[in-house]
Design a protein around this motif. Structure first.
Motif, PDB file in Angstrom:
ATOM      1  N   LEU A 258       0.839  -1.192   0.000  1.00  0.00           N
ATOM      2  CA  LEU A 258       0.000   0.000   0.000  1.00  0.00           C
ATOM      3  C   LEU A 258       0.876   1.246   0.000  1.00  0.00           C
ATOM      4  CD1 LEU A 258      -2.892  -0.909   2.479  1.00  0.00           C
ATOM      5  CD2 LEU A 258      -2.647  -1.436   0.040  1.00  0.00           C
ATOM      6  N   ALA A 259       0.549   2.162  -0.899  1.00  0.00           N
ATOM      7  CA  ALA A 259       1.317   3.401  -0.993  1.00  0.00           C
ATOM      8  C   ALA A 259       0.342   4.569  -1.116  1.00  0.00           C
ATOM      9  CB  ALA A 259       2.233   3.352  -2.204  1.00  0.00           C
ATOM     10  N   ASP A 260       0.787   5.743  -0.657  1.00  0.00           N
ATOM     11  CA  ASP A 260      -0.105   6.909  -0.720  1.00  0.00           C
ATOM     12  C   ASP A 260       0.087   7.653  -2.043  1.00  0.00           C
ATOM     13  OD1 ASP A 260       2.227   8.378  -0.489  1.00  0.00           O
ATOM     14  OD2 ASP A 260       1.798   9.156   1.510  1.00  0.00           O
ATOM     15  N   GLU A 261      -0.464   8.850  -2.131  1.00  0.00           N
ATOM     16  CA  GLU A 261      -0.426   9.590  -3.403  1.00  0.00           C
ATOM     17  C   GLU A 261       1.000   9.928  -3.828  1.00  0.00           C
ATOM     18  OE1 GLU A 261      -3.115  12.910  -3.198  1.00  0.00           O
ATOM     19  OE2 GLU A 261      -4.859  11.592  -3.137  1.00  0.00           O
ATOM     20  N   LEU A 262       1.910   9.977  -2.831  1.00  0.00           N
ATOM     21  CA  LEU A 262       3.317  10.271  -3.147  1.00  0.00           C
ATOM     22  C   LEU A 262       4.146   8.994  -3.248  1.00  0.00           C
ATOM     23  CD1 LEU A 262       3.838  13.335  -0.764  1.00  0.00           C
ATOM     24  CD2 LEU A 262       3.410  13.360  -3.219  1.00  0.00           C
ATOM     25  N   CYS A 263       3.467   7.853  -3.286  1.00  0.00           N
ATOM     26  CA  CYS A 263       4.123   6.542  -3.403  1.00  0.00           C
ATOM     27  C   CYS A 263       4.897   6.165  -2.151  1.00  0.00           C
ATOM     28  CB  CYS A 263       5.038   6.472  -4.635  1.00  0.00           C
ATOM     29  SG  CYS A 263       4.230   6.915  -6.164  1.00  0.00           S
ATOM     30  N   ARG A 264       4.510   6.730  -0.981  1.00  0.00           N
ATOM     31  CA  ARG A 264       5.143   6.362   0.283  1.00  0.00           C
ATOM     32  C   ARG A 264       4.383   5.193   0.883  1.00  0.00           C
ATOM     33  NH1 ARG A 264       4.750  12.388   2.701  1.00  0.00           N
ATOM     34  NH2 ARG A 264       2.584  11.787   2.309  1.00  0.00           N
ATOM     35  N   THR A 265       5.101   4.199   1.395  1.00  0.00           N
ATOM     36  CA  THR A 265       4.451   3.081   2.078  1.00  0.00           C
ATOM     37  C   THR A 265       4.206   3.479   3.527  1.00  0.00           C
ATOM     38  OG1 THR A 265       6.430   2.024   2.933  1.00  0.00           O
ATOM     39  CG2 THR A 265       5.815   1.487   0.655  1.00  0.00           C
ATOM     40  N   SER A 266       3.720   2.517   4.330  1.00  0.00           N
ATOM     41  CA  SER A 266       3.458   2.817   5.745  1.00  0.00           C
ATOM     42  C   SER A 266       4.746   2.897   6.561  1.00  0.00           C
ATOM     43  CB  SER A 266       2.539   1.738   6.333  1.00  0.00           C
ATOM     44  OG  SER A 266       3.185   0.481   6.257  1.00  0.00           O
ATOM     45  N   GLY A 267       5.876   2.471   5.967  1.00  0.00           N
ATOM     46  CA  GLY A 267       7.141   2.487   6.712  1.00  0.00           C
ATOM     47  C   GLY A 267       7.909   3.774   6.470  1.00  0.00           C
ATOM     48  N   PRO A 268       8.612   4.264   7.507  1.00  0.00           N
ATOM     49  CA  PRO A 268       9.365   5.507   7.327  1.00  0.00           C
ATOM     50  C   PRO A 268      10.426   5.356   6.248  1.00  0.00           C
ATOM     51  CG  PRO A 268       9.978   4.426   9.398  1.00  0.00           C
ATOM     52  CD  PRO A 268       8.806   3.674   8.844  1.00  0.00           C
ATOM     53  N   ASP A 269      10.464   6.297   5.325  1.00  0.00           N
ATOM     54  CA  ASP A 269      11.487   6.353   4.261  1.00  0.00           C
ATOM     55  C   ASP A 269      11.407   5.195   3.271  1.00  0.00           C
ATOM     56  OD1 ASP A 269      12.621   8.648   5.550  1.00  0.00           O
ATOM     57  OD2 ASP A 269      13.565   7.282   6.982  1.00  0.00           O
ATOM     58  N   VAL A 270      10.268   4.494   3.260  1.00  0.00           N
ATOM     59  CA  VAL A 270      10.117   3.371   2.326  1.00  0.00           C
ATOM     60  C   VAL A 270       9.037   3.720   1.298  1.00  0.00           C
ATOM     61  CG1 VAL A 270       9.711   0.904   2.040  1.00  0.00           C
ATOM     62  CG2 VAL A 270      10.709   1.753   4.175  1.00  0.00           C
TER      63      VAL A 270
ATOM     64  N   ALA B  33       7.221   2.749  -2.761  1.00  0.00           N
ATOM     65  CA  ALA B  33       6.936   1.612  -3.656  1.00  0.00           C
ATOM     66  C   ALA B  33       6.499   2.143  -5.015  1.00  0.00           C
ATOM     67  CB  ALA B  33       5.837   0.728  -3.062  1.00  0.00           C
ATOM     68  N   ALA B  34       6.845   1.393  -6.059  1.00  0.00           N
ATOM     69  CA  ALA B  34       6.437   1.790  -7.413  1.00  0.00           C
ATOM     70  C   ALA B  34       6.376   0.560  -8.319  1.00  0.00           C
ATOM     71  CB  ALA B  34       7.430   2.813  -7.983  1.00  0.00           C
ATOM     72  N   GLY B  35       5.616   0.706  -9.401  1.00  0.00           N
ATOM     73  CA  GLY B  35       5.510  -0.361 -10.405  1.00  0.00           C
ATOM     74  C   GLY B  35       4.448  -1.388 -10.044  1.00  0.00           C
ATOM     75  N   ASP B  36       4.602  -2.575 -10.609  1.00  0.00           N
ATOM     76  CA  ASP B  36       3.573  -3.621 -10.462  1.00  0.00           C
ATOM     77  C   ASP B  36       3.289  -3.998  -9.005  1.00  0.00           C
ATOM     78  OD1 ASP B  36       3.615  -3.714 -13.210  1.00  0.00           O
ATOM     79  OD2 ASP B  36       4.010  -5.857 -13.363  1.00  0.00           O
ATOM     80  N   VAL B  37       4.264  -3.779  -8.117  1.00  0.00           N
ATOM     81  CA  VAL B  37       4.083  -4.194  -6.718  1.00  0.00           C
ATOM     82  C   VAL B  37       3.288  -3.172  -5.904  1.00  0.00           C
ATOM     83  CG1 VAL B  37       6.182  -3.151  -5.693  1.00  0.00           C
ATOM     84  CG2 VAL B  37       5.330  -5.332  -4.824  1.00  0.00           C
ATOM     85  N   ALA B  38       3.157  -1.942  -6.426  1.00  0.00           N
ATOM     86  CA  ALA B  38       2.593  -0.844  -5.627  1.00  0.00           C
ATOM     87  C   ALA B  38       1.095  -0.724  -5.822  1.00  0.00           C
ATOM     88  CB  ALA B  38       3.263   0.479  -6.021  1.00  0.00           C
ATOM     89  N   ASN B  39       0.378  -0.706  -4.718  1.00  0.00           N
ATOM     90  CA  ASN B  39      -1.066  -0.478  -4.734  1.00  0.00           C
ATOM     91  C   ASN B  39      -1.260   0.947  -4.231  1.00  0.00           C
ATOM     92  OD1 ASN B  39      -3.812  -0.558  -4.570  1.00  0.00           O
ATOM     93  ND2 ASN B  39      -3.912  -2.487  -3.455  1.00  0.00           N
ATOM     94  N   GLN B  40      -1.330   1.866  -5.175  1.00  0.00           N
ATOM     95  CA  GLN B  40      -1.234   3.283  -4.829  1.00  0.00           C
ATOM     96  C   GLN B  40      -2.603   3.954  -4.693  1.00  0.00           C
ATOM     97  OE1 GLN B  40      -0.754   6.059  -7.783  1.00  0.00           O
ATOM     98  NE2 GLN B  40      -0.264   7.692  -6.355  1.00  0.00           N
ATOM     99  N   LEU B  41      -2.660   4.922  -3.789  1.00  0.00           N
ATOM    100  CA  LEU B  41      -3.865   5.734  -3.646  1.00  0.00           C
ATOM    101  C   LEU B  41      -3.799   6.825  -4.702  1.00  0.00           C
ATOM    102  CD1 LEU B  41      -6.369   5.873  -1.908  1.00  0.00           C
ATOM    103  CD2 LEU B  41      -5.135   7.374  -0.349  1.00  0.00           C
ATOM    104  N   HIS B  42      -4.497   6.589  -5.797  1.00  0.00           N
ATOM    105  CA  HIS B  42      -4.434   7.507  -6.937  1.00  0.00           C
ATOM    106  C   HIS B  42      -5.477   8.609  -6.748  1.00  0.00           C
ATOM    107  CE1 HIS B  42      -4.899   8.842 -11.119  1.00  0.00           C
ATOM    108  NE2 HIS B  42      -3.721   8.295 -11.355  1.00  0.00           N
ATOM    109  N   PRO B  43      -5.108   9.869  -6.997  1.00  0.00           N
ATOM    110  CA  PRO B  43      -6.059  10.960  -6.734  1.00  0.00           C
ATOM    111  C   PRO B  43      -7.361  10.829  -7.518  1.00  0.00           C
ATOM    112  CG  PRO B  43      -3.860  11.825  -7.191  1.00  0.00           C
ATOM    113  CD  PRO B  43      -3.797  10.352  -7.437  1.00  0.00           C
TER     114      PRO B  43
END
Ligand SMILES: Cc1cc2nc3c(=O)[nH]c(=O)nc-3n(C[C@H](O)[C@H](O)[C@H](O)COP(=O)(O)OP(=O)(O)OC[C@H]3O[C@@H](n4cnc5c(N)ncnc54)[C@H](O)[C@@H]3O)c2cc1C
Length: 418
Positions: free
Chosen positions: A264-276, A278-288
């Motif tokens: 899970l990643a937010d609109e800026l592609c940040r995961t729930s972990g600090p400084d981590v 995600a991008a590409g096929d693995v990322a489930n992003q919150l798209h605006p």
């Protein structure tokens, strides 16, 4: 103490399209510190589309599909420590453990590990002669089998299945496809477009066994036939299964990152972990615009790879790319923009009978996505194309009148708000 902690490097796990684009963008946009690109796959980051098309048919090398040539990474001090696997990530300690035993500290971490092929778990699935397709090595193995006069079973008629069926047919292989839906690509593109794609394959001589599953493979030394759930035996020389991917989230030592159909990643592609990130096929992003979405397409991996690098450099711009993808089958071209998991209306401009159209996917009158079949133009290469207009309309959450969508004389660009 892990190497590189504190003010350590930016570590990118996954040297595919997303990871490669992120590394290049970080350097191009001003990151001066160390960048370490970890990949378990041999070679440099590249795009996989030719593996089911031109490269599979020996019409093209991969040269035009590299993110950058190998010399670029050397010239720009991007460390690529050979073929290594990140076995686990410790987000609290800011470390990545590699299968070489090396522990690497990071300042920021990008997980761009893509997906791994879903595998068939049926009798005979371990027989030589069954192939999956994601890597160059897997493609080369299929190429060696694909000689004129041979017979193949293709399992699954999503994008990989459709493209492989088309390429094998073009190579002179006799192809039978087996898939559970009524029509190829039905889940993504719907019944009308699925009917057209089915017709393309039938016209090229592919035997489509719809509403069927392969229940077993048969053979003594190697695969000799596929047996369907309803008992049909299909003699064949080899088989290729394209039944989807599973997002490849690395193991976590210590606290876990939030997951759910990928990372899970937010609109800026940040995961729930600090400084981590995600991008590409693995990322489930919150798209605006589309909400939470995990996309398995080239344009996303490339653009999200670039966007995540900018986020890592401090940009506050959300990643809001209007997703798009293409598929080539025989001499037919599909272009798609937007994202529609479901829709309540499908409007056609052009001709379903001739298989040349733009189809609009709408929900409550709002345009969610559009598909071009042998028309419409590549929205990335042709910014004035009809598909580029559709992308703008999706971004604007437009509710165009049905009558204008169907009217060939109504310029789609005239519907786009300036
Ligand atoms: C045959 C084929 C044809 C395609 N054709 C099209 C097309 O026509 N149009 C389209 O839009 N899309 C297409 N795609 C999809 C597109 O290629 C993918 O969306 C894209 O490759 C995703 O990029 P990625 O960087 O997220 O993942 P990947 O390209 O899969 O890269 C991830 C990398 O991470 C590595 N990795 C994973 N885990 C670890 C670990 N723990 N340690 C180290 N390394 C690790 C993997 O080995 C891999 O090298 C196609 C895909 C395939 C397979």
């Amino acid at each position: 103490m892990a190497e590189g902690t504190g003010a350590g490097p930016v570590v990118i796990v996954g040297g595919g399209l997303a990871g490669g684009n992120a590394a290049v963008t970080l350097r191009q946009e001003g990151h001066r510190g160390r960048i370490v690109l970890i990949s378990q796959e041999p070679g440099i980051p590249f795009g996989r589309p030719p593996l089911s098309k031109t490269y599979l048919r020996s019409e093209e090398s991969l040269d035009g599909w590299y993110v950058k040539p190998a010399s670029w990474y050397e010239a720009h001090d991007i460390e690529r420590p050979g073929q290594v696997t990140a076995v686990s990530v410790d987000v609290a300690a800011h470390t990545v453990l590699l299968d070489s035993g090396r522990e690497l500290g990071y300042r920021q971490l990008l997980i761009a590990t893509g997906g791994r092929n879903r595998r068939l778990d049926i009798p005979g699935a371990d027989l030589p002669g069954l192939y999956y397709l994601r890597t160059v090595a897997e493609c080369d193995a299929i190429k060696r089998e694909a000689r004129p006069g041979r017979r193949a079973v293709v399992v699954g008629m999503g994008f990989i299945g459709c493209e492989v069926a088309a390429s094998l047919t073009q190579l002179g292989v006799t192809v039978t496809t087996v898939f559970p839906a009524k029509l190829p690509l039905q889940r993504v593109l719907g019944e009308q477009v699925g009917t057209i794609i089915g017709a393309f394959h039938r016209a090229s001589g592919v035997d489509l066994l719809a509403g069927e599953q392969v229940a077993a493979f048969e053979g003594t030394e190697r695969l000799e036939a596929a047996r369907t759930a309803s008992g049909i035996r299909i003699p064949c020389d080899f088989a290729v299964a394209g039944i989807g991917i599973i997002p490849q989230v690395p193991a976590m030592g210590g606290s876990a990152l939030a997951t759910g159909n990928g990372l899970l990643a937010d609109e800026l592609c940040r995961t729930s972990g600090p400084d981590v990130y995600a991008a590409g096929d693995v990322a489930n992003q919150l798209h605006p615009i589309f909400g939470r979405v995990r996309v398995e397409h080239y344009n996303n991996a490339e653009k999200q790879g670039r966007a995540v690098a900018r986020s890592m450099l401090g940009s506050a711009a959300p990643y809001d790319y209007i997703h798009s993808f293409w598929s080539d089958q025989y001499d037919h071209k599909l272009e798609y923009v937007g994202h529609a998991a479901t829709w309540d209306d499908f409007v056609v401009r052009g001709s379903l009978e001739e298989g040349k159209l733009i189809g609009f996917y709408l929900t409550g009158g709002q345009l969610q996505a559009a598909v071009g079949v042998d028309r419409g133009g590549d929205p990335e290469l042709d910014r004035d194309s009809e598909m580029a207009a559709c992308a703008r309309l999706v971004a604007q959450r437009a509710q165009p009148a049905r009558s204008l969508l169907t009217d060939e004389h109504a310029d789609l660009w005239s519907l786009v708000k300036k």
